[in-house]
Motif scaffolding. Structure first.
Motif, PDB file in Angstrom:
ATOM      1  N   ARG A   1       0.827  -1.195   0.000  1.00  0.00           N
ATOM      2  CA  ARG A   1       0.000   0.000   0.000  1.00  0.00           C
ATOM      3  C   ARG A   1       0.865   1.250   0.000  1.00  0.00           C
ATOM      4  N   SER A   2       0.479   2.203  -0.821  1.00  0.00           N
ATOM      5  CA  SER A   2       1.250   3.437  -0.945  1.00  0.00           C
ATOM      6  C   SER A   2       1.022   4.332   0.262  1.00  0.00           C
ATOM      7  N   SER A   3       2.067   5.100   0.614  1.00  0.00           N
ATOM      8  CA  SER A   3       1.926   6.079   1.687  1.00  0.00           C
ATOM      9  C   SER A   3       1.247   7.350   1.192  1.00  0.00           C
ATOM     10  N   ILE A   4       1.111   7.490  -0.143  1.00  0.00           N
ATOM     11  CA  ILE A   4       0.454   8.653  -0.729  1.00  0.00           C
ATOM     12  C   ILE A   4      -1.007   8.305  -0.964  1.00  0.00           C
ATOM     13  N   PRO A   5      -1.939   9.050  -0.407  1.00  0.00           N
ATOM     14  CA  PRO A   5      -3.354   8.734  -0.603  1.00  0.00           C
ATOM     15  C   PRO A   5      -3.753   8.848  -2.071  1.00  0.00           C
ATOM     16  N   VAL A   6      -4.276   7.784  -2.629  1.00  0.00           N
ATOM     17  CA  VAL A   6      -4.763   7.790  -3.997  1.00  0.00           C
ATOM     18  C   VAL A   6      -6.051   6.984  -4.042  1.00  0.00           C
ATOM     19  N   GLU A   7      -6.836   7.228  -5.055  1.00  0.00           N
ATOM     20  CA  GLU A   7      -8.097   6.519  -5.173  1.00  0.00           C
ATOM     21  C   GLU A   7      -7.909   5.127  -5.758  1.00  0.00           C
ATOM     22  N   LYS A   8      -6.871   4.953  -6.550  1.00  0.00           N
ATOM     23  CA  LYS A   8      -6.657   3.663  -7.191  1.00  0.00           C
ATOM     24  C   LYS A   8      -5.312   3.086  -6.758  1.00  0.00           C
ATOM     25  N   ARG A   9      -5.187   1.791  -6.922  1.00  0.00           N
ATOM     26  CA  ARG A   9      -3.952   1.097  -6.545  1.00  0.00           C
ATOM     27  C   ARG A   9      -2.770   1.671  -7.325  1.00  0.00           C
ATOM     28  N   PRO A  10      -1.647   1.884  -6.679  1.00  0.00           N
ATOM     29  CA  PRO A  10      -0.468   2.366  -7.393  1.00  0.00           C
ATOM     30  C   PRO A  10       0.053   1.318  -8.380  1.00  0.00           C
ATOM     31  N   ILE A  11       0.904   1.763  -9.273  1.00  0.00           N
ATOM     32  CA  ILE A  11       1.673   0.866 -10.132  1.00  0.00           C
ATOM     33  C   ILE A  11       2.955   0.530  -9.375  1.00  0.00           C
TER      34      ILE A  11
ATOM     35  N   GLU B   1       5.819  10.877 -15.955  1.00  0.00           N
ATOM     36  CA  GLU B   1       4.902  10.747 -17.083  1.00  0.00           C
ATOM     37  C   GLU B   1       3.712   9.855 -16.735  1.00  0.00           C
ATOM     38  N   LEU B   2       3.960   8.737 -16.051  1.00  0.00           N
ATOM     39  CA  LEU B   2       2.872   7.818 -15.717  1.00  0.00           C
ATOM     40  C   LEU B   2       1.938   8.395 -14.651  1.00  0.00           C
ATOM     41  N   ARG B   3       2.477   9.134 -13.705  1.00  0.00           N
ATOM     42  CA  ARG B   3       1.611   9.764 -12.706  1.00  0.00           C
ATOM     43  C   ARG B   3       0.661  10.748 -13.383  1.00  0.00           C
ATOM     44  N   THR B   4       1.184  11.515 -14.333  1.00  0.00           N
ATOM     45  CA  THR B   4       0.340  12.466 -15.049  1.00  0.00           C
ATOM     46  C   THR B   4      -0.667  11.746 -15.937  1.00  0.00           C
ATOM     47  N   THR B   5      -0.220  10.688 -16.611  1.00  0.00           N
ATOM     48  CA  THR B   5      -1.072   9.979 -17.561  1.00  0.00           C
ATOM     49  C   THR B   5      -2.185   9.200 -16.884  1.00  0.00           C
ATOM     50  N   THR B   6      -1.869   8.534 -15.780  1.00  0.00           N
ATOM     51  CA  THR B   6      -2.813   7.593 -15.172  1.00  0.00           C
ATOM     52  C   THR B   6      -3.507   8.104 -13.922  1.00  0.00           C
ATOM     53  N   GLY B   7      -2.940   9.132 -13.286  1.00  0.00           N
ATOM     54  CA  GLY B   7      -3.482   9.568 -12.002  1.00  0.00           C
ATOM     55  C   GLY B   7      -3.162   8.614 -10.877  1.00  0.00           C
ATOM     56  N   ARG B   8      -2.235   7.704 -11.083  1.00  0.00           N
ATOM     57  CA  ARG B   8      -1.830   6.728 -10.067  1.00  0.00           C
ATOM     58  C   ARG B   8      -0.432   7.057  -9.561  1.00  0.00           C
ATOM     59  N   ASP B   9      -0.182   6.687  -8.327  1.00  0.00           N
ATOM     60  CA  ASP B   9       1.173   6.736  -7.817  1.00  0.00           C
ATOM     61  C   ASP B   9       1.977   5.608  -8.479  1.00  0.00           C
ATOM     62  N   VAL B  10       3.285   5.749  -8.517  1.00  0.00           N
ATOM     63  CA  VAL B  10       4.171   4.715  -9.056  1.00  0.00           C
ATOM     64  C   VAL B  10       5.284   4.491  -8.043  1.00  0.00           C
TER      65      VAL B  10
ATOM     66  N   LYS C   1       6.479 -14.615  -2.940  1.00  0.00           N
ATOM     67  CA  LYS C   1       6.259 -13.450  -2.082  1.00  0.00           C
ATOM     68  C   LYS C   1       4.775 -13.101  -1.938  1.00  0.00           C
ATOM     69  N   ASN C   2       3.916 -13.884  -2.587  1.00  0.00           N
ATOM     70  CA  ASN C   2       2.479 -13.635  -2.558  1.00  0.00           C
ATOM     71  C   ASN C   2       2.146 -12.218  -3.022  1.00  0.00           C
ATOM     72  N   LEU C   3       2.787 -11.813  -4.121  1.00  0.00           N
ATOM     73  CA  LEU C   3       2.567 -10.487  -4.684  1.00  0.00           C
ATOM     74  C   LEU C   3       1.393 -10.516  -5.655  1.00  0.00           C
ATOM     75  N   PRO C   4       0.783  -9.364  -5.919  1.00  0.00           N
ATOM     76  CA  PRO C   4      -0.399  -9.333  -6.785  1.00  0.00           C
ATOM     77  C   PRO C   4      -0.109  -9.811  -8.202  1.00  0.00           C
ATOM     78  N   THR C   5      -1.121 -10.394  -8.811  1.00  0.00           N
ATOM     79  CA  THR C   5      -1.022 -10.863 -10.197  1.00  0.00           C
ATOM     80  C   THR C   5      -1.704  -9.901 -11.170  1.00  0.00           C
ATOM     81  N   GLY C   6      -2.153  -8.773 -10.673  1.00  0.00           N
ATOM     82  CA  GLY C   6      -2.915  -7.858 -11.515  1.00  0.00           C
ATOM     83  C   GLY C   6      -2.065  -6.974 -12.398  1.00  0.00           C
ATOM     84  N   ARG C   7      -2.720  -6.082 -13.109  1.00  0.00           N
ATOM     85  CA  ARG C   7      -2.076  -5.261 -14.137  1.00  0.00           C
ATOM     86  C   ARG C   7      -1.223  -4.134 -13.587  1.00  0.00           C
ATOM     87  N   THR C   8      -1.298  -3.867 -12.309  1.00  0.00           N
ATOM     88  CA  THR C   8      -0.531  -2.763 -11.755  1.00  0.00           C
ATOM     89  C   THR C   8       0.764  -3.207 -11.074  1.00  0.00           C
TER      90      THR C   8
END
Length: 230
Positions: free
Chosen positions: A43-53, A82-91, A129-136
């Motif tokens: 989990r990111s320390s920066i509050p965001v609405e969507k999961r970070p990349i 560039e990705l933060r601007t493009t997606t609105g997600r933290d990276v 490591k039981n890390l996510p399998t999703g797109r982010t």
């Protein structure tokens, strides 16, 4: 003046032909498994609405120690902006070092085999490591050299895995773009006092500078790729 400009441009791009290094999209039709929820450490320390990349960047053991301080500012910071601007997600980038068999993987050789071997290792690390399998969540091997004499990056289009050499500063952004479904065909060469190429240019032209951006069509592909991701 226009004639001289045209002549100069023609000579410049003719000379570029022998000044290029390729990055390749390899075949990977692995179906996406059901995404796992993130663990507390993801989990990111920066509050965001969507999961970070999240980018797990494995630094190969052949990368010289004097290159380590420049990894983030030179190779990751521009594409993160560039990705933060493009997606609105933290990276977030998590560097992994001195961790065999991942960081001493024998990556040189035939491109498909090189990619397949890294994909298998990355999958093993992810699952252990039981890390996510999703797109982010992405797994990238950073190498000192190319996979072959003229291939310096490999990625599965829209997949979780890629390799990128540190020989050119835009390759990390290029391969990360592939993992987010960006395409070569939508890249551009731009002019703003000098020519620069956007991240997804199929070949790195060493006589050009870097724009350090994705084109608007590639930005839309990245947003579309992540649209349904949590």
């Amino acid at each position: 003046m226009q004639i001289l400009y045209t002549l100069f441009t023609t000579l410049l791009f003719t000379s570029i032909i022998n000044q290029t290094a390729s990055a390749t999209v390899v075949k990977d039709e692995t179906p996406w498994p059901i995404a796992q929820p993130e663990t507390p450490s993801m989990r990111s320390s920066i509050p965001v609405e969507k999961r970070p990349i999240f980018v797990f960047a494995f630094v190969h053991d052949d990368v010289p120690e004097d290159k380590i301080p420049s990894l983030y500012p030179d190779h990751f910071a521009p594409v993160i902006r560039e990705l933060r601007t493009t997606t609105g997600r933290d990276v977030s980038v998590i560097f992994v070092r001195n961790t065999p068999p991942y960081t001493n993987y024998s990556y040189k050789g035939e491109t498909q085999a090189s990619y397949d071997g890294w994909r298998d290792l990355g999958t093993a690390y992810r699952d252990a490591k039981n890390l996510p399998t999703g797109r982010t969540t992405k797994f990238m091997l950073l190498t000192n050299d190319g996979m072959t004499n003229n291939v310096f990056g490999l990625a599965g289009g829209g997949q979780q895995f890629a390799l990128a050499a540190l020989s050119h500063k835009q390759l990390v952004g290029h391969e990360l773009g592939h993992m987010l479904d960006a395409q070569h065909e939508l890249a551009e060469v731009r002019y703003n006092g000098w020519w620069c190429e956007t991240f997804m240019a199929a070949k790195v032209n060493t006589l050009l500078s870097n724009c350090y951006v994705y084109t608007d069509p590639n930005r839309e592909r990245i947003r579309s790729y992540l649209r349904d991701a949590p």
